[in-house]
Design a protein around this motif. Structure first.
Motif, mmCIF file in Angstrom:
data_model
loop_
_atom_site.group_PDB
_atom_site.id
_atom_site.type_symbol
_atom_site.label_atom_id
_atom_site.label_comp_id
_atom_site.label_asym_id
_atom_site.label_seq_id
_atom_site.Cartn_x
_atom_site.Cartn_y
_atom_site.Cartn_z
ATOM 1 N N UNK A 1 0.843 -1.202 0.000
ATOM 2 C CA UNK A 1 0.000 0.000 0.000
ATOM 3 C C UNK A 1 0.880 1.255 0.000
ATOM 4 N N UNK A 2 0.542 2.208 -0.879
ATOM 5 C CA UNK A 2 1.306 3.458 -0.918
ATOM 6 C C UNK A 2 0.514 4.567 -0.234
ATOM 7 N N UNK A 3 1.085 5.062 0.864
ATOM 8 C CA UNK A 3 0.420 6.104 1.654
ATOM 9 C C UNK A 3 1.108 7.441 1.395
ATOM 10 N N UNK B 1 2.706 -2.849 8.822
ATOM 11 C CA UNK B 1 1.805 -3.740 8.077
ATOM 12 C C UNK B 1 2.232 -3.885 6.618
ATOM 13 N N UNK B 2 3.353 -3.238 6.273
ATOM 14 C CA UNK B 2 3.878 -3.421 4.920
ATOM 15 C C UNK B 2 3.615 -2.274 3.970
ATOM 16 N N UNK B 3 3.050 -1.183 4.475
ATOM 17 C CA UNK B 3 2.780 -0.031 3.612
ATOM 18 C C UNK B 3 4.028 0.834 3.482
ATOM 19 N N UNK C 1 -1.914 5.466 -3.077
ATOM 20 C CA UNK C 1 -3.243 4.852 -3.006
ATOM 21 C C UNK C 1 -4.184 5.613 -2.083
ATOM 22 N N UNK C 2 -3.644 6.011 -0.948
ATOM 23 C CA UNK C 2 -4.454 6.755 0.019
ATOM 24 C C UNK C 2 -3.622 7.894 0.597
ATOM 25 N N UNK D 1 -12.050 1.420 3.565
ATOM 26 C CA UNK D 1 -12.564 0.571 4.647
ATOM 27 C C UNK D 1 -11.580 -0.552 4.951
ATOM 28 N N UNK D 2 -10.959 -1.081 3.908
ATOM 29 C CA UNK D 2 -9.933 -2.110 4.071
ATOM 30 C C UNK D 2 -8.747 -1.568 4.883
#
Lengths: 486, 95
Positions: A256-258, A287-289, A394-395, A462-463
Motif C-alpha cells: 500500500x502506498x500512503x 503492516x507493509x505499507x 493509493x491513500x 474501509x480495508x
C-alpha cells in the motif's frame, strides 16, 4: 450489549443470546437514563423502534435475516422520516412531521435495522461543534466540558456513549469525520453521489453526502453496503454498482502506498495530534505499507472557497422555508412580504442567517464573478491537487482536525470556528471519500486519523481502516461515562 | 471588498430575512470578517480555469416524461401552517 459492534451484535442475535427487542429495550433504557445529560437525541421513537425490533425478530425466526436485521441505530435529524418529526436542529422545522422517508431511511429500514430516533445536530448542518442547535448543545461523553464536534454531533456522541452501536450522519465540510474524531468513533464520508440525497434536508447540494458512523470500519462497511446505490429520486446519485464493502476488509496492506500531505502537518497542528499521526503511520509501515510525502498545494484556499460555495448553495436551498407550505410561520402577518421576513427571522438561528446573508451577497449582481465564479475555479484546482496525488499514492493520511475536541463555548468567533475544518473541507470540494478512525488521545479527548481515497475508493478506505483496527485498539476504548453507567 | 450596512440590508431583503438595525450592525461585522477571509482567493491566478460546479464528471440522466407520482395533496398539506379547500392560505396579495 451496548459495548458491542454491529458485527458482534449480529452474531449474538444469530446465536439467540438475546432478541432484537431485548437489545432495543436495553438501549432505549440507556437513552432514557443518560441522554438527559448528553442531549444526543431530539426525538426518540420508542414505539416505532419496538415495533421494528419485533418485526426483525420475526423475520429472523423465519430464517430471513440479512446482515443488518434487528440491529439498532440512530438517524441524524436531517433525514426525513415518514410520520416522525424531522427538525434539522432548527426552530423553523420544530413542528415538521415529514410526509415521506428519505431514500437512506427507506433502504436501512428495508435492510431490517431498527431506528431508535433522531439525533441532535447543528442547525441545517451548519456548524462544527453542535452548539448551533435550536435544541441545545450536545456534550462529549469523553469529557462533558467538551463539544462532540459537528454538525453530526448527536450521532457521534450517541455511539461513543453506548446509546446506539451506530448512527447515520451527513458531511458537507467534515460533519461526519470531525465529530467521529472528537468522539473516538469511526466515520465515513462516501464519494459525492455514492449515497442518495433524496429526503436529506439540503444544505449545500454539491457537497452534501450521507455516511455511516460506528465503532469500527467493519460496521461502516456493513452500513454503506445497505445505504449506497442508484436512486431515481436523486439525479446526482451515481448509477454504479454497489459492492459488498465487507469483502475487501481482510486484504493485506503489503505494498500500500500512503501519502502524507505536507500541508496537513504544518502550522496550527497540535503537537500531540501530530505525534498520534506519526504513531499511526508507523503502524501502517509495520503492516507493509510504504509512506511518502506529497503536496496538496491549494489546501489553504479550501476554507475560503467553501465559505463562498456552501453559503451560496445554502441561500438558494433555504429559500424554500417561506412560512407557507411547511415549517414555522409568524403570528398575524400584515402582508406576504412580512410573512416571509418574520417567519424566516424567527425560524432561523444566527449561524444560518449569517450563511444565508453571505450567500445572497456573494451571488448578487456585481459580486458574482469576484466570489462565486472565482471560488468554483479554485474548486477545480483543489480537486486537481487530489487527482494528482492519487497518481502517486493509493491513500492519503493526516489528522481529521488540528486539535482534539475544544471546550463548549470556547469558539465564539465564527471565523475561528470555520478554520477548525482545514483538513476536512477540501475533501467535499473534491468529492472524494474520507474516513476518520480513532488513533489516540490527548488527555482524555480522542484524536482521529483521517484516511482519504480517490473517487469511489470506499472499499479500499474501509480495508485500510479495518487493517489498522486489527493492529491497534484505539477503537475499543470507551469513555468513563459509558462504563460508569453500564 | 469592504461590506457596508446597506449591503447587509440589501442581502437581507433579497433573502426575505427580517433584520432590525441592531442585528444588521452585528452582521456587518461578522460578514465583514468572513469576506476578509474569503478575499484570500483573489491572490490566486485562475485565468483560464473552468469553474467546477460539481465534483464528478458525469452527465445528468434523462428519463421519459411520464407521470410517476400519485396525488397526495392532502398528505403534503398536513404539515402546512394554514390551508383551506386544498389551497395554501397567505395574507391577501391583491386588494
Amino acid at each position: 450489549m451496548h459495548d458491542k459492534t454491529l458485527a458482534e451484535l449480529a452474531r449474538s442475535l444469530d446465536a439467540g443470546e438475546f432478541s432484537s427487542r431485548e437489545l432495543t429495550q436495553h438501549l432505549l433504557g440507556r437513552i432514557d437514563r443518560l441522554d438527559g445529560e448528553l442531549n444526543c437525541f431530539i426525538t426518540v421513537t420508542f414505539d416505532q423502534a419496538l415495533a421494528a425490533a419485533d418485526a426483525a425478530d420475526k423475520s429472523r425466526a423465519a430464517g430471513k435475516a440479512g446482515p443488518l436485521t434487528g440491529l439498532p441505530l440512530a438517524l441524524k435529524d436531517i433525514f426525513c422520516t415518514r410520520d416522525v418529526r424531522t427538525t434539522a436542529g432548527s426552530r423553523m422545522l420544530d413542528n415538521f412531521i415529514s410526509p415521506y422517508d428519505a431514500t437512506v431511511v427507506e433502504k436501512l429500514a428495508t435492510a431490517g435495522t431498527v431506528s431508535l430516533g433522531k439525533t441532535n445536530m447543528d442547525e441545517f448542518a451548519m456548524g462544527s461543534s453542535n452548539e448551533n442547535s435550536h435544541y441545545g448543545p450536545v456534550k462529549n461523553p469523553w469529557d462533558l466540558a467538551a463539544v462532540p464536534g459537528g454538525s453530526s454531533g448527536g450521532s457521534a456522541a450517541a455511539v461513543a456513549a453506548g446509546l446506539v452501536p451506530a448512527a447515520i450522519g451527513t458531511d458537507t465540510g467534515g460533519s461526519i469525520r470531525q465529530p467521529a474524531a472528537f468522539c473516538g468513533i469511526t466515520g465515513l464520508k462516501p464519494t459525492y453521489g455514492r449515497v442518495s440525497r433524496y429526503g436529506m434536508i439540503a444544505y449545500a447540494s454539491s457537497l452534501d453526502q450521507a455516511g455511516p458512523m460506528a465503532r469500527t470500519a467493519e460496521d461502516c462497511a456493513l452500513l454503506l453496503s445497505a445505504m449506497a446505490g442508484h436512486d431515481l429520486h436523486d439525479s446526482t446519485c451515481v448509477a454504479r454498482g454497489v459492492p459488498d464493502y465487507t469483502e475487501e476488509l481482510d486484504t493485506p496492506l503489503a505494498g500500500l502506498k500512503i501519502g502524507l500531505p505536507r500541508e496537513y502537518f504544518g502550522d496550527g497542528l497540535a503537537p500531540e495530534v501530530e505525534a498520534a499521526m506519526r504513531d499511526a503511520v508507523k503502524a501502517f509501515e509495520s503492516l507493509g505499507a510504504s509512506v511518502r510525502e506529497v503536496s496538496l498545494p491549494h489546501t489553504h484556499y479550501a476554507i475560503p472557497a467553501y465559505y463562498v460555495i456552501a453559503p451560496a448553495e445554502a441561500s438558494s436551498n433555504l429559500s424554500r422555508y417561506d412560512g407557507v407550505r411547511f415549517g414555522h410561520r409568524c403570528d398575524s402577518p400584515s402582508d406576504l412580504i412580512d410573512l416571509y421576513k418574520r417567519s424566516r427571522a424567527e425560524g432561523f438561528g444566527d449561524e444560518v442567517k449569517r450563511r444565508i446573508l453571505i450567500g445572497t451577497h456573494t451571488l448578487s449582481e456585481g459580486f458574482f464573478d469576484a466570489y462565486y465564479k472565482k471560488a468554483q475555479q479554485v474548486r477545480r484546482l483543489i480537486r486537481q491537487d487530489f487527482l494528482d496525488a492519487f497518481e502517486e499514492v493509493d491513500v492519503l493520511m493526516g489528522p481529521a482536525s488540528p486539535t482534539p475536541a475544544f471546550d463548549l463555548g470556547a469558539k465564539k468567533d465564527p471565523v475561528s470556528m470555520y478554520l477548525q475544518d482545514i483538513y476536512t473541507i477540501a475533501i467535499n470540494l473534491a468529492g472524494i471519500p474520507g474516513m476518520s478512525v480513532p488513533a489516540g488521545f490527548v488527555g482524555n479527548r480522542p484524536v482521529g486519523l483521517q484516511i482519504l481515497g480517490n473517487h469511489f475508493a470506499e472499499a479500499r478506505l474501509l480495508n485500510v481502516a479495518h487493517q489498522f483496527q486489527q493492529a491497534t485498539d484505539w477503537h475499543r476504548h470507551r469513555p468513563a461515562f459509558a462504563e460508569e453507567n453500564a | 471588498m469592504a461590506l457596508e450596512h446597506a449591503d447587509v440590508q440589501r442581502a437581507a431583503h433579497l433573502a426575505r430575512l427580517g433584520l432590525n438595525d441592531e442585528d444588521a450592525a452585528r452582521y456587518v461585522d461578522d460578514l465583514g470578517r468572513i469576506l476578509e477571509m474569503v478575499d484570500m482567493l483573489q491572490a490566486l491566478d485562475t485565468e483560464g480555469i473552468a469553474p467546477l460546479a460539481h465534483p464528478l464528471d458525469v452527465t445528468q440522466r434523462l428519463r421519459a416524461d411520464e407521470v410517476t407520482e400519485s396525488d397526495q395533496r392532502e398528505r403534503f398539506q398536513r404539515c402546512a401552517p394554514a390551508v383551506e379547500d386544498g389551497l395554501y392560505l397567505v395574507p391577501r396579495v391583491v386588494e
